[in-house]
Design an enzyme around this catalytic site. Structure first.
Site, PDB file in Angstrom:
ATOM      1  N   CYS A   4       2.425  -3.283  -7.564  1.00 50.93           N
ATOM      2  CA  CYS A   4       3.145  -3.056  -6.030  1.00 50.93           C
ATOM      3  C   CYS A   4       2.274  -2.797  -5.186  1.00 50.93           C
ATOM      4  O   CYS A   4       1.571  -1.646  -5.307  1.00 50.93           O
ATOM      5  CB  CYS A   4       4.392  -2.611  -6.475  1.00 50.93           C
ATOM      6  SG  CYS A   4       5.400  -2.029  -4.785  1.00 50.93           S
ATOM      7  N   CYS A   7       3.455   0.740  -3.889  1.00 53.81           N
ATOM      8  CA  CYS A   7       3.310   1.631  -5.034  1.00 53.81           C
ATOM      9  C   CYS A   7       1.781   2.238  -4.968  1.00 53.81           C
ATOM     10  O   CYS A   7       1.562   3.585  -5.104  1.00 53.81           O
ATOM     11  CB  CYS A   7       3.789   1.516  -6.399  1.00 53.81           C
ATOM     12  SG  CYS A   7       5.548   1.297  -6.759  1.00 53.81           S
ATOM     13  N   HIS A  46      10.192   2.944  -6.822  1.00 53.62           N
ATOM     14  CA  HIS A  46      10.120   1.419  -6.676  1.00 53.62           C
ATOM     15  C   HIS A  46      11.484   0.765  -6.584  1.00 53.62           C
ATOM     16  O   HIS A  46      12.168   0.416  -7.793  1.00 53.62           O
ATOM     17  CB  HIS A  46       9.244   0.849  -7.879  1.00 53.62           C
ATOM     18  CG  HIS A  46       9.159  -0.755  -7.687  1.00 53.62           C
ATOM     19  ND1 HIS A  46       7.856  -1.243  -6.762  1.00 53.62           N
ATOM     20  CD2 HIS A  46       9.718  -1.925  -7.990  1.00 53.62           C
ATOM     21  CE1 HIS A  46       8.229  -2.643  -6.518  1.00 53.62           C
ATOM     22  NE2 HIS A  46       9.317  -2.975  -7.369  1.00 53.62           N
ATOM     23  N   ASN A  86      13.405  -5.828   6.389  1.00 56.71           N
ATOM     24  CA  ASN A  86      13.633  -7.291   6.048  1.00 56.71           C
ATOM     25  C   ASN A  86      13.941  -7.273   4.640  1.00 56.71           C
ATOM     26  O   ASN A  86      13.237  -6.655   3.504  1.00 56.71           O
ATOM     27  CB  ASN A  86      12.322  -7.735   6.172  1.00 56.71           C
ATOM     28  CG  ASN A  86      12.003  -7.956   7.511  1.00 56.71           C
ATOM     29  OD1 ASN A  86      12.752  -8.087   8.397  1.00 56.71           O
ATOM     30  ND2 ASN A  86      10.506  -7.735   8.104  1.00 56.71           N
ATOM     31  N   HIS A  97       8.754  -4.030  -2.300  1.00 60.13           N
ATOM     32  CA  HIS A  97       8.992  -2.461  -2.560  1.00 60.13           C
ATOM     33  C   HIS A  97       9.896  -2.096  -1.257  1.00 60.13           C
ATOM     34  O   HIS A  97       9.181  -2.253   0.003  1.00 60.13           O
ATOM     35  CB  HIS A  97       7.815  -1.800  -2.567  1.00 60.13           C
ATOM     36  CG  HIS A  97       8.029  -0.334  -2.888  1.00 60.13           C
ATOM     37  ND1 HIS A  97       7.343   0.318  -3.738  1.00 60.13           N
ATOM     38  CD2 HIS A  97       8.686   0.557  -2.007  1.00 60.13           C
ATOM     39  CE1 HIS A  97       7.804   1.769  -3.949  1.00 60.13           C
ATOM     40  NE2 HIS A  97       8.431   1.807  -2.637  1.00 60.13           N
ATOM     41  N   HIS A  99      11.263  -1.230   2.122  1.00 60.15           N
ATOM     42  CA  HIS A  99      10.695  -0.366   3.338  1.00 60.15           C
ATOM     43  C   HIS A  99      11.157  -0.636   4.642  1.00 60.15           C
ATOM     44  O   HIS A  99      12.101  -1.447   4.845  1.00 60.15           O
ATOM     45  CB  HIS A  99       9.300  -0.892   3.442  1.00 60.15           C
ATOM     46  CG  HIS A  99       8.924  -2.277   3.577  1.00 60.15           C
ATOM     47  ND1 HIS A  99       8.843  -3.095   2.288  1.00 60.15           N
ATOM     48  CD2 HIS A  99       8.829  -3.041   4.654  1.00 60.15           C
ATOM     49  CE1 HIS A  99       8.790  -4.266   2.869  1.00 60.15           C
ATOM     50  NE2 HIS A  99       8.758  -4.203   4.320  1.00 60.15           N
TER      51      HIS A  99
HETATM   52  P1  5GP Z   1       7.664  -7.084   5.319  1.00 58.56           P
HETATM   53  O1  5GP Z   1       7.451  -8.407   5.645  1.00 58.56           O
HETATM   54  O2  5GP Z   1       7.746  -7.147   3.769  1.00 58.56           O
HETATM   55  O3  5GP Z   1       9.080  -6.348   5.817  1.00 58.56           O
HETATM   56  O4  5GP Z   1       6.619  -5.987   5.785  1.00 58.56           O
HETATM   57  C1  5GP Z   1       5.516  -5.830   5.146  1.00 58.56           C
HETATM   58  C2  5GP Z   1       4.486  -4.990   6.051  1.00 58.56           C
HETATM   59  O5  5GP Z   1       3.499  -4.619   5.231  1.00 58.56           O
HETATM   60  C3  5GP Z   1       4.219  -6.138   7.243  1.00 58.56           C
HETATM   61  O6  5GP Z   1       4.340  -5.602   8.434  1.00 58.56           O
HETATM   62  C4  5GP Z   1       2.567  -5.786   6.870  1.00 58.56           C
HETATM   63  O7  5GP Z   1       1.739  -5.984   8.050  1.00 58.56           O
HETATM   64  C5  5GP Z   1       2.485  -4.466   6.294  1.00 58.56           C
HETATM   65  N1  5GP Z   1       1.286  -4.772   5.223  1.00 58.56           N
HETATM   66  C6  5GP Z   1       1.098  -5.591   4.306  1.00 58.56           C
HETATM   67  N2  5GP Z   1      -0.229  -5.259   3.541  1.00 58.56           N
HETATM   68  C7  5GP Z   1      -0.319  -4.042   3.994  1.00 58.56           C
HETATM   69  C8  5GP Z   1      -1.558  -3.014   3.804  1.00 58.56           C
HETATM   70  O8  5GP Z   1      -2.224  -3.263   2.661  1.00 58.56           O
HETATM   71  N3  5GP Z   1      -1.779  -1.741   4.326  1.00 58.56           N
HETATM   72  C9  5GP Z   1      -0.707  -1.637   5.348  1.00 58.56           C
HETATM   73  N4  5GP Z   1      -0.781  -0.423   6.205  1.00 58.56           N
HETATM   74  N5  5GP Z   1       0.294  -2.443   5.723  1.00 58.56           N
HETATM   75  C10 5GP Z   1       0.442  -3.602   5.055  1.00 58.56           C
HETATM   76 ZN    ZN Z   2       6.913  -0.367  -5.628  1.00 59.17          ZN
END
Ligand code: 5GP
Ligand code: ZN
Length: 113
Positions: A4, A7, A46, A86, A97, A99
């Protein structure tokens, strides 16, 4: 949880720019910011998505909502901000995970697309 991304960020396996941490949550800068301030806040447990919140783990979510105003203040978001979760495929979740996105430093449109 093995494999993950968040994680791995929590345990330091993958580097991140930390903005806040305590025993229940970790907050770091989004790698692809959608606003001048874009912080991701994750529980240190998680939980796959908001759809998996239950009586046992909801304390992590309550705690994150206590921490959000502190981070917003530290980030200088005096004029308001947006918090986004989301959830699942239709919700646009890409990292499984749970957020919260804390975004600010600009005005946001509503309703979101
Ligand atoms: P989701 O689309 O799942 O709501 O948001 C995932 C977020 O994680 C996205 O805004 C993306 O830019 C961010 N993200 C994805 N991979 C990484 C990473 O390796 N490091 C950081 N700091 N953010 C990440
Ligand atoms: Zn996780």
């Amino acid at each position: 949880m093995d494999n993950c991304l968040f994680c791995k960020i929590i345990n330091g396996e993958i580097p991140s720019t930390k903005v806040y941490e305590d025993e229940m949550c970790y907050a770091f800068l989004d790698i692809e910011p959608q606003a001048p301030v874009h912080v991701i806040i994750v529980p240190k447990a998680h939980i796959e998505s908001a759809d998996k919140v239950n009586e046992e783990n909801s304390k992590y979510i309550a705690h994150i909502w206590e921490v959000i105003p502190k981070i917003a203040k530290e980030q200088g978001l005096k004029n308001g901000y947006r918090v986004v979760n989301n959830c699942g495929e239709d919700g646009g979740q890409t990292v499984m995970h749970l957020h919260f996105h804390l975004m600010g430093g600009r005005a946001f449109a509503w309703p979101a697309g």
